[in-house]
Scaffold this active site. Sequence first.
Site, PDB file in Angstrom:
ATOM      1  N   CYS A   2       0.854  -1.183   0.000  1.00  0.00           N
ATOM      2  CA  CYS A   2       0.000   0.000   0.000  1.00  0.00           C
ATOM      3  C   CYS A   2       0.891   1.234   0.000  1.00  0.00           C
ATOM      4  CB  CYS A   2      -0.943   0.094   1.183  1.00  0.00           C
ATOM      5  SG  CYS A   2      -2.360  -0.983   1.040  1.00  0.00           S
ATOM      6  N   ARG A  27       4.162  -0.835  -4.661  1.00  0.00           N
ATOM      7  CA  ARG A  27       3.781  -1.283  -3.319  1.00  0.00           C
ATOM      8  C   ARG A  27       2.409  -1.952  -3.283  1.00  0.00           C
ATOM      9  NH1 ARG A  27       6.882   1.356   0.652  1.00  0.00           N
ATOM     10  NH2 ARG A  27       5.278   0.871   2.167  1.00  0.00           N
ATOM     11  N   TRP A  72      -2.757  -2.727  -1.758  1.00  0.00           N
ATOM     12  CA  TRP A  72      -2.524  -4.170  -1.786  1.00  0.00           C
ATOM     13  C   TRP A  72      -3.449  -4.719  -0.709  1.00  0.00           C
ATOM     14  CZ3 TRP A  72      -0.696  -7.991   1.618  1.00  0.00           C
ATOM     15  CH2 TRP A  72      -0.398  -9.216   1.016  1.00  0.00           C
ATOM     16  N   ASN A  96      -2.155   2.430   5.302  1.00  0.00           N
ATOM     17  CA  ASN A  96      -1.272   1.300   5.008  1.00  0.00           C
ATOM     18  C   ASN A  96      -1.056   0.544   6.315  1.00  0.00           C
ATOM     19  OD1 ASN A  96       2.321   1.068   4.451  1.00  0.00           O
ATOM     20  ND2 ASN A  96       0.784  -0.497   4.233  1.00  0.00           N
ATOM     21  N   GLY A  97      -1.448  -0.722   6.336  1.00  0.00           N
ATOM     22  CA  GLY A  97      -1.256  -1.503   7.556  1.00  0.00           C
ATOM     23  C   GLY A  97      -2.465  -2.384   7.830  1.00  0.00           C
ATOM     24  N   GLU A 483      16.127 -19.926  -4.479  1.00  0.00           N
ATOM     25  CA  GLU A 483      15.877 -18.582  -5.000  1.00  0.00           C
ATOM     26  C   GLU A 483      15.418 -18.655  -6.459  1.00  0.00           C
ATOM     27  OE1 GLU A 483      15.389 -15.823  -3.811  1.00  0.00           O
ATOM     28  OE2 GLU A 483      15.817 -14.354  -5.363  1.00  0.00           O
ATOM     29  N   LYS A 487      11.854 -17.220  -7.800  1.00  0.00           N
ATOM     30  CA  LYS A 487      11.740 -16.236  -8.894  1.00  0.00           C
ATOM     31  C   LYS A 487      10.759 -16.747  -9.953  1.00  0.00           C
ATOM     32  CE  LYS A 487      13.103 -13.340  -7.573  1.00  0.00           C
ATOM     33  NZ  LYS A 487      13.742 -13.132  -6.307  1.00  0.00           N
ATOM     34  N   GLU A 490       7.176 -16.556  -8.665  1.00  0.00           N
ATOM     35  CA  GLU A 490       6.697 -15.188  -8.490  1.00  0.00           C
ATOM     36  C   GLU A 490       6.245 -14.547  -9.787  1.00  0.00           C
ATOM     37  OE1 GLU A 490       8.996 -12.618  -5.183  1.00  0.00           O
ATOM     38  OE2 GLU A 490      10.319 -13.547  -6.629  1.00  0.00           O
ATOM     39  N   HIS A 506      14.495 -39.300  -1.818  1.00  0.00           N
ATOM     40  CA  HIS A 506      13.613 -39.424  -0.655  1.00  0.00           C
ATOM     41  C   HIS A 506      12.200 -38.929  -0.957  1.00  0.00           C
ATOM     42  CE1 HIS A 506      16.883 -40.723   1.877  1.00  0.00           C
ATOM     43  NE2 HIS A 506      17.611 -39.724   1.381  1.00  0.00           N
ATOM     44  N   LYS A 607       5.676  -5.092  -3.261  1.00  0.00           N
ATOM     45  CA  LYS A 607       7.018  -4.882  -2.699  1.00  0.00           C
ATOM     46  C   LYS A 607       6.894  -4.341  -1.277  1.00  0.00           C
ATOM     47  CE  LYS A 607      11.399  -4.546  -4.207  1.00  0.00           C
ATOM     48  NZ  LYS A 607      12.039  -5.790  -4.656  1.00  0.00           N
TER      49      LYS A 607
HETATM   50  N1  HGA Z   1      -5.765  -3.212   5.480  1.00  0.00           N
HETATM   51  C1  HGA Z   1      -5.952  -2.250   4.439  1.00  0.00           C
HETATM   52  C2  HGA Z   1      -4.618  -1.713   3.959  1.00  0.00           C
HETATM   53  C3  HGA Z   1      -3.819  -2.819   3.316  1.00  0.00           C
HETATM   54  C4  HGA Z   1      -2.335  -2.619   3.320  1.00  0.00           C
HETATM   55  O1  HGA Z   1      -1.740  -1.768   3.969  1.00  0.00           O
HETATM   56  N2  HGA Z   1      -1.642  -3.458   2.553  1.00  0.00           N
HETATM   57  O2  HGA Z   1      -0.272  -3.416   2.540  1.00  0.00           O
HETATM   58  C5  HGA Z   1      -6.749  -2.835   3.288  1.00  0.00           C
HETATM   59  O3  HGA Z   1      -6.866  -4.044   3.158  1.00  0.00           O
HETATM   60  O4  HGA Z   1      -7.266  -2.045   2.510  1.00  0.00           O
END
Ligand code: HGA
Length: 612
Positions: A2, A27, A72, A96-97, A483, A487, A490, A506, A607
Amino acid sequence: MCGIVAAAATDNVVPVLIEGLKKLEYRGYDSAGLAVLGAEGLERRRALGRVAELCARCEGLAASTGIAHTRWATHGAPAEHNAHPHISAGLAVVHNGIIENYEALKAELLAQGYQFSSETDTETIAHLIAASLKIQPDLAEAVRLTCQRLKGAYAIAVVAEAQPGRVVVAREGSPLLLGVGERGYYAASDTSALLQVTRQVIYLENGDLADLRPDSLVIRRIQGEAGEAVSRPVVLSQLSADAVELGQYRHYMQKEIFEQPEALANTLEMVGGAKSVQPGLFGAEAARLLDQADSVLILACGTSSHAGMVARYWIESIAGLPVTVEIASEYRYRESVPNPRQLVVAISQSGETADTQAALRHARDQGQPLTLAICNVAESAIVRESALRFITRAGPEIGVASTKAFTTQLAALFLLTLVLAKLRGRLSEADEAAHLQAMRHLPVAVQKVLALEPEIAAWARRFANKQHALFLGRGRHYPIALEGALKLKEISYIHAEAYPAGELKHGPLALVDREMPVIAVAPNDHLLEKLKSNLQEVRARGGELFVFADQGCQLPADDADGVHVLALPEHYGPLSPILHVVPLQLLSYHAALIKGTDVDKPRNLAKSVTVE
Ligand code: HGA
């Protein structure tokens, strides 16, 4: 994860918000949105998907105060109604969080009659501020009271129609910095979003709240009855605007793969012409603190944990110290036995990885004071919270799949190995000089590996249509196989697994048939003959082999019979993992190109993993 941008200025900030979001899009890219205080009052625009979609919806919009967000999703699907900003009673919030107590808060707000139009945790913040404003009409104070009720991690930015010309921001756990511009004050999740308006930045500390107006800035603490006013230094960001531009490249990942020689040269600049390594590379106190270490605990996630796994082989064999590598998200909740003499090494590209930061704190709180951060961002939380630090100088890494951050972390970890070995009297002068010489030559050696790109692209064409792939390695190249598999997963979405080659018999050998390409990392080291036997076991079951060998391996190719061999130009001793990961990066990149995936923004990922 985010991205947030906010501005309180004297001119139109809509272009600044949009440009900032474009820089932060790495992000998160589930949705984007903004809210501004314009002539018509509070106006919100949101769009599912990319910032470009949002841009199209912002034509004609102008305002001098606003907040913006690229998401995100953690709580609630990627959908327009879950896109930020979230609004309540004429105010808007971006976040964000993760608010861990949002269910209890939501139940309380529903009982008070607030209606929710999203499934996000964020919307509770909007309604809580609206409720606080009824008791405390000052926006900054209402936000402060709200923050005191939040559990979890957040960086937020808030605007309210009733209080124009003002943005209130706060942080606890998630990154947020301020920009001091000529026409006002700004806030963002990282510096790249603000370079368009200023280089002068202020890093907010956890628990800080800032009240931004075009001509004034006040920073206060969230906790405490009165919210003590604090001052934070203004620093000049050294980040160059060019460093975050794509330039001649098609993707950031491609650019970053090809920047590795330069990134390694920059990271190793301080050992330049030196004949010896000094503990001071890791901080002023390093000689004293590193000398106390009787073992090493490496904490990291994802690609960084693979760097830690390579370092385990190096540190144990060269410095003779026992090493444990722990996935940060596991360690932070595990009951472990603290050892005050253990060196705790936290590895993170961004220095903001939530799990790694929490694991570092957990170690410290358990009584482990010897902490070292290996990060790519000097001002990051993990660096600030560690006693010692090594800043890799990879430059900004934008592609979600980490490449140059990984190889520079490895360079840093090899330097650490040499310093620990030297402090323990296990490094002869001749060996030290030879290792340093090899390190200095790394940029050239990596450049030669990059020249193999056409052959690697041809290999990618052979297996881009496969559903699964198996990566094999042994010893310090087993983490490189891990790794390579990461990659591939991803960015090309091909299911890939990595095994130490000796483990094949095994279990995983049961998976091998004509449809399962097997990629082997096969340097010319003491495990080569063992690995060759493992490869024979694969051939005997009809598996197609793609072998990354190096000079002197004597592994004959037989393309018609499904044995493809590519020799790296140099055999590189202990540092060989740094060379051998490069073809695997290129292989994934080209497989993803063929599959047409979004290389820099793979689905469901982002990221800077600043949430748990
Ligand atoms: N929890 C919030 C913000 C998501 C977030 O910070 N993602 O890195 C949401 O889901 O919108």
